[in-house]
Design an enzyme around this catalytic site. Structure first.
Site, PDB file in Angstrom:
ATOM      1  N   ASP A 111      95.062   5.459  23.577  1.00 13.77           N
ATOM      2  CA  ASP A 111      96.454   5.055  23.687  1.00 13.77           C
ATOM      3  C   ASP A 111      96.536   5.023  25.660  1.00 13.77           C
ATOM      4  OD1 ASP A 111      97.357   7.449  24.032  1.00 13.77           O
ATOM      5  OD2 ASP A 111      98.609   7.289  23.698  1.00 13.77           O
ATOM      6  N   ASP A 131      91.018   8.933  20.112  1.00 14.88           N
ATOM      7  CA  ASP A 131      91.027   9.884  20.705  1.00 14.88           C
ATOM      8  C   ASP A 131      91.666  10.361  19.705  1.00 14.88           C
ATOM      9  OD1 ASP A 131      92.172  10.838  23.062  1.00 14.88           O
ATOM     10  OD2 ASP A 131      93.353   9.965  23.555  1.00 14.88           O
TER      11      ASP A 131
END
Length: 1076
Positions: free
Chosen positions: A807, A513
């Site tokens: 996350d 990400d």
């Protein structure tokens, strides 16, 4: 909503005042009117202690429709005889309610049937509402006593149209059906808590813990342990029969109990592993939040939050569940964990009241009504079809299981072969006893002797089988993984699943990400333009001072963010979205902005908040001293530029914004986007009346803000690429922003773009994309959670071992689908933690984890080489000796003793090796690399040839060489065999290099070797009955040590032999090459 209620035996009347309703909002109001009336009927009945008679009666509901024509005070009233109503559910009645005033003069009205979960049209002209006759009270003991179900609450919050929730009284209506007093909260009594948990669930994501019986079941699923236990169960018979139970149980019972010990250790290992991370779940569930219960503010843990709770939120709090905003002050919510966008901060109000679990309060304070908890929240459901409780087998364990299955099959074949050979030799009269008499003579040998000989042959075959069955391999691998896991945790890596210690070392692609992983979710202003000229240094020169003053006014007054300086000399604190904080920080340092002073000299008359459609916000302000009114706008540059008709140039002069100038500004904005900058424009207009205006504005400045990359990210990316691991960035940002960040992080080269396949949009990814094109992708822009998961699926189908790093909850699906999921930060949400295998501090820790993963894989391969050397040598010696002379040199207990020591202390010793730089110079293992490499086969065969040659010499000539009896000869063979494995542990430390390199730094390895030798000496010299050995003299010990020490020069010579890179199995055509 107001009501007037009166009740008697025959009639109940309710009057409702409703505002004008649009068509899409009308069904919701009718639904809540139904619920309200139902509860009113019940309360009225209880107050009067009367019940409605069974005789025909009627109910009249009058609704004052404010949408009727102006000046009309008439109310539509309908009365329906109970006997005339069509049959409904036994617990329901029907009431006719007129709809919104029709557009034509007729009295005809449309009709809806409102059930608990859906709306469907009915026949005109009346509105029929089916509702329960009796609503449950808040004190009901029934588990399902609420007037609304969890699915209805979820549907209400999933509606993208906030219109139904914006109307006055609807949120309070939700609180009413949840039996919540918005000012006092719920009662929190034990029966109320139980009732809510049964109806709506608990606020936890942890799957149910597996008990000890599950651990036992998992152990016996290992096919290598079952034949081991069955085989050892046959061994006690013959020794006990021949030597009686007092002495025979040494040889007969010990193997059985040793195998039983291996199974017990495996059960304990599985059970402890299943409990390894319970403490982390308990710690995450004990975070305290403020709630209202019984009219008092109290703190409860997140896991104790209930549907209906009123939760108080403040800045930096993580929202503990899904819910609705009750009231708040300047509430801003950071939803980047759900969207994946770096600057996704939304302002919440009664027009946008839905709050989601896992998001964070960026600024302000509020109270919320909890409507969904645990697995019913949107964050949990973002995981889609992924089953949180499912287990995934790592590529390494798949290869280990394949190896153990192959070895077990070979052992059974050898077992049958030995039994057949021994039986043929026996019944053909080729075997003699110690008196040189034939063991079998047809017609003369007694049946009891034949039975003893047959069982003896079976015992000999089983003993050989026990050598080859790798019953301790899973245990030894687990010991290696546990030790490595503890060492990694010291280095700041939290391991949730023990197999992840090795899987990372096999990774060929890392999908990561962007927000909070590669970037810090922080921004800074890197460019400032007045007109079309960049302002570099001090901009407070006199020509631009009026323009800068306007920019300061817009920054201080047209914002929901704030600046705080706690004390003299301390640094400023900024609150708000990342872009707002970056601009305010720049304004304070560069423009010397004094927000407090600016706010004292002006007041905001009207404010239009930022929204994702218009991408701008505006404020109408009035200067107190000058008595003038000004309109300020700021937001996305292309949106603000469209509202302007003039601009200030670099000298502070006002210029017309004609088509040529507009094209120049468009080009500037486009170039900023290509460099990864977010362009924000500021516009102003002095107005004569106090009303918001959106045209004929003057452009007063542009700023370019850039998202900051985490320190060390570029070096980490380069280190991974140097190790042969490709990095793929998956982000929700547009292509221009994603490309700029990827170039800065070193993932892309400047010349890479969509044309050469390095960048792809999430919407363009599908199952039909060719593997060749997919392997070139380094950036996926505009990626949703589904796109991220699809990318991982496609890469795995292409033969890659995929690691995913993220996350936010938007990464949960990809984390769970990956071979190894890595989450950033111990403070991650429960959904993300449950989906991940490893938790690291930041992206730079990936290099450390990659090194550790390869080190663990390397250490396990070293042990496999050691274990297979033991097995092959023992198998060949026992097989040759048994077939040639029916004399098994090793007893079953001796073989199990060697295996037990090597599987525990041997594995532990080899697991102490730490990562080296050379590991990052190798190519990743991936899925296709065989577990036993050509180098391992070379080393194994070399050592096996030497050990078999020496030990067979001792078997057939040892008595003559040393001048000893049969018992001492057997002890010499067993002793030399064991010590050869101890010295071989030094050989396998380095599969291709000097075995003594770094040995002085690994004192734990030397300590374990010393302990192994001590235990063996005790076994041989003091536990003779168990080991079936005799004591040896010092000279005999020295001879055994000398034989074992010769394995060092043999190992050095063998390592000089070159081997091909192509696996032997592929060279021989045994295994077809898999797709990579």
């Amino acid at each position: 909503m107001t009501s007037i209620l009166s009740g008697d035996h025959l009639r109940c009347e309710v009057s409702l005042d409703l505002p004008a309703l649009r068509k899409f909002a009308r069904p919701w109001h009718l639904a809540f009117a139904t619920i309200y009336c139902s509860r009113a009927f019940t309360i009225s009945t209880k107050k009067t202690n009367k019940s409605f008679p069974k005789s025909p009666s009627f109910t009249s509901i009058s609704i004052h429709d404010l949408a009727q024509s102006a000046g009309s005070d008439q109310t539509s009233s309908f009365q329906t005889e109970q006997s005339q109503l069509r049959p409904l559910d036994p617990s329901c009645t029907a009431n006719s309610i007129p709809d919104q005033a029709p557009s034509d003069p007729s009295n005809q009205t449309s009709s809806f049937h409102i059930g608990q979960s859906h709306l469907r049209p009915l026949n005109p002209p009346n509105t029929s509402i089916s509702m329960p006759c009796e609503a449950p009270s808040a004190r009901s003991d029934q588990p399902s006593s609420f007037s609304i179900t969890q699915s209805e609450l979820t549907d209400l919050l999933n509606d993208n149209d906030y219109g139904p929730l914006q109307k006055h009284g609807v949120i309070s209506g939700v609180a009413s059906v949840l039996e919540t007093d918005v000012s006092r909260g719920i009662s929190g009594e034990p029966d109320d808590v139980t009732r809510r948990q049964k109806a709506f669930g608990v606020n936890t994501y942890k799957p149910r813990a597996k008990g000890s019986f599950h651990s036992v079941f998992e152990v016996f699923k290992d096919l290598t342990l079952i034949p081991l236990l069955v085989s050892t169960a046959l061994l006690p018979g013959v020794p006990i029969k021949e030597n009686k139970i007092k002495e025979g149980w040494y040889n007969g019972g010990n193997p059985f109990f040793t195998a039983f010990l291996v199974i017990v250790v495996s059960i304990v290992r599985n059970y402890r592993q299943s409990r390894l991370f319970d403490k982390s779940y308990v710690a995450s569930g004990h975070t305290l939040v403020d709630v209202m219960r019984k009219g008092q503010k109290c703190q409860v843990s997140i896991s104790e939050i209930l549907v209906g709770d009123v939760v108080h939120l403040k800045k930096d709090d993580q929202i503990p569940a899904d819910g609705l905003l009750l009231d708040g002050q300047s509430l801003q919510i950071d939803e980047s964990s759900m969207t994946g966008e770096s600057d996704c901060v939304k302002e919440k109000s009664d027009r946008n009241p839905i709050l989601f679990f896992g998001t964070k309060v960026a600024d302000g304070s509020a109270s919320m009504l909890v409507t969904s908890v645990g697995k019913n929240t949107k964050g949990a459901k973002m995981m889609g079809p992924i089953n949180c409780g499912s287990s995934k087998q790592s590529p390494f364990w798949a290869r280990v299981n394949k190896l153990t299955l192959s070895i077990s099959i070979v052992s059974l074949v050898v077992n049958c072969l030995v039994l057949v050979v021994l039986s043929i030799c026996y019944f053909m009269g080729n075997k003699q006893d110690e008196h040189r008499k034939l063991k079998f003579v047809p017609g003369q040998t007694m049946g009891d002797n034949i039975m003893n000989s047959v069982i003896g042959n079976i015992v000999a075959a089983v003993t050989i089988t026990l050598v080859l069955i790798p019953e301790g391999l899973p245990l030894a691998i687990t010991i290696t993984l546990v030790h490595s896991m503890k060492r990694m945790m010291v280095d700041g890596v939290t391991v949730r699943k023990i197999s992840a210690c090795e899987t990372m070392g096999s990774a060929t692609i890392i999908c990561t990400d962007k927000t909070d992983t590669l970037t810090m979710n922080q921004m800074e202003v890197t460019e400032f333009l007045v007109g079309q000229a960049p302002m570099v240094e001090n901009t407070s020169s006199s020509p631009l001072e009026p323009v800068l003053g306007l920019i300061q006014d817009g920054l201080a007054l047209n914002t929901t963010s704030s600046i705080n300086k706690p004390s003299s000399g301390s640094e400023y604190e900024f609150s708000g979205s990342p872009s707002d904080k970056a601009i305010l920080s720049w304004a304070v340092s560069r423009l010397k902005l004094d927000m407090e002073k600016t706010k004292k000299n002006a007041k905001v008359i009207q404010f239009e908040a930022f929204n994702s459609q218009k991408k701008r916000r505006g404020a109408l302000i009035k200067k107190i001293t000058e008595k003038t009114v000004h309109m300020h706008w700021n937001g996305a540059a292309e949106m603000v530029l469209a509202m302007c008709s003039s601009f200030y140039d670099e000298l502070g002069n006002l210029q017309d914004l004609d088509e040529d100038e507009r094209k120049k500004f468009d080009q500037i904005i486009r170039e900023m986007g290509e460099r990864g900058l977010r362009c924000i424009a500021f516009a102003h207009k002095e107005v004569s009346k106090e009303a918001i205006q959106e045209d004929s504005l003057t452009l007063i400045g542009l700023v370019g803000i850039k998202e900051l990359c985490c320190s060390g990210v570029k070096r980490a990316v380069q280190a991974c690429q140097g190790a042969g691991v490709n990095i793929v960035m998956m982000t929700g940002d547009n292509i221009s922003t994603a490309k700029a960040i990827a170039i800065e992080c070193g993932i892309l080269r400047p010349e890479d773009d969509a044309s050469n396949g390095a960048i792809v949009k999430g919407a363009d990814l599908n199952y039909d994309m060719p593997e060749e094109r997919l392997s070139r992708v380094r950036v996926m822009a505009g990626a949703s959670p589904i796109h991220k998961r699809l990318m991982v699926e496609r890469l795995k189908q292409g033969g890659h071992v995929v690691a995913v790093i993220g996350d936010g909850m938007n990464n949960a699906q990809a984390l769970k689908e990956a071979n190894i999921g890595v989450s950033i930060g111990i403070q991650g949400t429960d959904v993300t933690r449950e989906s991940s295998d490893i938790i690291i501090d930041d992206f730079t820790s990936v290099v450390n984890k990659l090194q550790w993963g390869r080190c663990v894989h390397d250490n396990i391969q070293k042990f496999i080489q050691l274990q297979l050397t033991v097995n092959v040598v023992a198998l060949l010696i026992n097989f040759v000796a048994t077939v040639s002379s029916e004399d098994v040199p090793f007893t079953s207990f001796q073989l199990l003793w060697v295996n037990l020591i090597m599987d525990t202390l041997g594995a532990f010793a080899l697991s102490t090796e730490r990562p080296t730089r050379e590991l990052m110079e190798k190519s990743p293992v991936g899925r296709t690399e065989p577990l036993i490499t050509n180098v391992m086969w070379r080393n194994l065969v070399g050592q096996a040839i030497y050990q078999v040659a020496v030990l067979l010499t001792l078997q057939f000539k040892g008595g003559l060489i040393f001048g000893v009896n049969e018992a001492v000869k057997r002890t010499l063979i067993f002793n030399a065999f064991f010590l050869c494995q101890v010295f071989n542990e030094f050989n396998v430390r380095k599969l291709e290099k000097n075995m003594f390199e770094g040995i002085h730094e690994n004192k734990l390895f030397l300590g374990i070797i010393f302990l192994t030798v001590v235990l063996h000496v005790v076994m041989v010299e003091f536990l003779k009955g168990f080991a079936v050995t005799d004591r040896l003299s010092a000279g005999q010990w020295g001879a055994c040590v000398g034989i074992a020490a010769m394995s060092w020069p043999v190992g050095w010579v063998v390592k000089c032999i070159p081997v091909p890179d192509t696996p032997i199995s592929k060279l021989l055509g045994i295994e077809k090459e898999e797709a990579s």
